[in-house]
Write an enzyme that holds these catalytic residues in place. Structure first.
Site, short mmCIF file in Angstrom:
data_model
loop_
_atom_site.label_atom_id
_atom_site.label_comp_id
_atom_site.label_asym_id
_atom_site.label_seq_id
_atom_site.Cartn_x
_atom_site.Cartn_y
_atom_site.Cartn_z
N HIS A 101 7.91 1.60 -10.16
CA HIS A 101 6.72 1.14 -9.45
C HIS A 101 5.50 1.51 -10.26
O HIS A 101 5.39 2.61 -10.79
CB HIS A 101 6.63 1.74 -8.04
CG HIS A 101 6.90 3.21 -8.00
ND1 HIS A 101 8.17 3.74 -8.09
CD2 HIS A 101 6.05 4.26 -7.89
CE1 HIS A 101 8.10 5.06 -8.04
NE2 HIS A 101 6.83 5.40 -7.92
N ASN A 154 4.81 6.79 -13.21
CA ASN A 154 5.41 8.12 -13.31
C ASN A 154 6.88 7.94 -13.68
O ASN A 154 7.56 7.07 -13.13
CB ASN A 154 5.28 8.86 -11.98
CG ASN A 154 3.84 9.20 -11.64
OD1 ASN A 154 3.05 9.48 -12.54
ND2 ASN A 154 3.50 9.19 -10.37
N GLU A 195 9.26 10.28 -7.97
CA GLU A 195 10.00 10.65 -6.76
C GLU A 195 10.93 9.55 -6.29
O GLU A 195 11.94 9.82 -5.63
CB GLU A 195 9.01 10.99 -5.63
CG GLU A 195 8.16 12.22 -5.91
CD GLU A 195 7.07 12.43 -4.87
OE1 GLU A 195 6.85 11.52 -4.04
OE2 GLU A 195 6.42 13.49 -4.91
N VAL A 196 10.58 8.31 -6.59
CA VAL A 196 11.36 7.17 -6.11
C VAL A 196 11.92 6.44 -7.33
O VAL A 196 11.17 6.01 -8.22
CB VAL A 196 10.48 6.21 -5.28
CG1 VAL A 196 11.29 4.98 -4.85
CG2 VAL A 196 9.90 6.92 -4.07
N HIS A 213 1.69 2.38 -9.98
CA HIS A 213 0.62 2.75 -9.07
C HIS A 213 -0.66 2.07 -9.57
O HIS A 213 -1.05 2.29 -10.73
CB HIS A 213 0.37 4.26 -9.09
CG HIS A 213 1.49 5.10 -8.60
ND1 HIS A 213 1.48 5.71 -7.35
CD2 HIS A 213 2.67 5.49 -9.18
CE1 HIS A 213 2.59 6.42 -7.20
NE2 HIS A 213 3.33 6.30 -8.30
N ARG A 240 0.83 -1.20 0.00
CA ARG A 240 0.00 0.00 0.00
C ARG A 240 0.87 1.26 0.00
O ARG A 240 1.88 1.33 0.71
CB ARG A 240 -0.94 0.02 1.22
CG ARG A 240 -1.94 -1.10 1.18
CD ARG A 240 -3.16 -0.88 2.02
NE ARG A 240 -3.98 -2.10 1.99
CZ ARG A 240 -4.77 -2.45 0.97
NH1 ARG A 240 -4.88 -1.65 -0.08
NH2 ARG A 240 -5.46 -3.58 0.99
N ASP A 241 0.43 2.24 -0.82
CA ASP A 241 1.12 3.53 -0.83
C ASP A 241 0.94 4.19 0.55
O ASP A 241 -0.14 4.18 1.13
CB ASP A 241 0.55 4.44 -1.93
CG ASP A 241 1.46 5.61 -2.23
OD1 ASP A 241 2.04 5.66 -3.32
OD2 ASP A 241 1.59 6.50 -1.35
N ILE A 242 2.01 4.76 1.05
CA ILE A 242 2.00 5.37 2.38
C ILE A 242 1.13 6.64 2.42
O ILE A 242 0.69 7.06 3.49
CB ILE A 242 3.46 5.67 2.82
CG1 ILE A 242 3.57 5.75 4.33
CG2 ILE A 242 4.00 6.92 2.15
CD1 ILE A 242 5.02 5.75 4.82
P1 AMP Z 1 6.29 8.47 -7.61
O1 AMP Z 1 6.02 9.93 -7.48
O2 AMP Z 1 5.61 7.86 -8.80
O3 AMP Z 1 7.77 8.14 -7.55
O4 AMP Z 1 5.58 7.79 -6.38
C1 AMP Z 1 6.23 7.46 -5.18
C2 AMP Z 1 5.16 6.99 -4.26
O5 AMP Z 1 5.77 6.25 -3.21
C3 AMP Z 1 4.34 8.09 -3.62
O6 AMP Z 1 2.95 7.90 -3.94
C4 AMP Z 1 4.61 7.93 -2.13
O7 AMP Z 1 3.49 8.20 -1.33
C5 AMP Z 1 5.04 6.48 -2.05
N1 AMP Z 1 5.92 6.11 -0.94
C6 AMP Z 1 7.06 6.74 -0.55
N2 AMP Z 1 7.64 6.08 0.47
C7 AMP Z 1 6.84 5.02 0.74
C8 AMP Z 1 6.89 3.96 1.69
N3 AMP Z 1 7.89 3.84 2.58
N4 AMP Z 1 5.89 3.03 1.68
C9 AMP Z 1 4.88 3.12 0.80
N5 AMP Z 1 4.78 4.10 -0.14
C10 AMP Z 1 5.73 5.03 -0.16
#
Ligand code: AMP
Length: 111
Positions: A94, A81, A89-90, A96, A25-27
């Site tokens: 991944h 993304n 961001e990560v 979504h 689950r997304d945080i």
């Molecule tokens: P993106 O902007 O596509 O890279 O999305 C990164 C997503 O990772 C965001 O929706 C964040 O809320 C989610 N996220 C960041 N850290 C965590 C975590 N530790 N556990 C679950 N989701 C996370």
């Protein structure tokens, strides 16, 4: 950072796991159901994932399984993304998987 979730070093609410993928689950959920699907093998983004067709197929299969498990029978979105303009961001690819309510227009109008 998502490699640390795979390694169990950062906690996550796991929805589904296979030998090659993890769904959790997304945080900070943006919809009633918001699950991230990642390949266990590190690929930075969807462009890199596309060079590993087996992993790409496994990620999509897990996204479909998540939609089934989350009972998203009225529809859902799968979003990758990518890069700065995509708002990534990560840098561990991944998908979504979002749904559980009408999601509105895909994008806001260009200004
Ligand atoms: P993106 O902007 O596509 O890279 O999305 C990164 C997503 O990772 C965001 O929706 C964040 O809320 C989610 N996220 C960041 N850290 C965590 C975590 N530790 N556990 C679950 N989701 C996370």
């Amino acid at each position: 950072m998502f490699c640390r979730i795979v390694a169990g070093e950062i906690p996550a609410t796991v929805v589904h796991r296979t030998a090659t993928t993890l769904a959790f689950r997304d945080i900070d959920p943006k919809a009633p159901s918001h699950v991230l699907v990642i390949p266990v093998a590190h690929h930075a983004n969807v462009i890199e994932l596309a060079t590993d067709p087996a992993a790409a197929a496994d990620v999509l299969a897990t996204a479909a399984k998540v939609a089934e498990l989350e009972d998203l029978t009225d529809g859902f979105r799968v979003i990758f993304n990518t890069g700065a303009h995509g708002g990534q961001e990560v840098s561990h690819v991944h998908a979504h998987v979002v749904g559980g309510a009408p999601l509105g227009p895909m994008l806001s109008a260009q200004r």
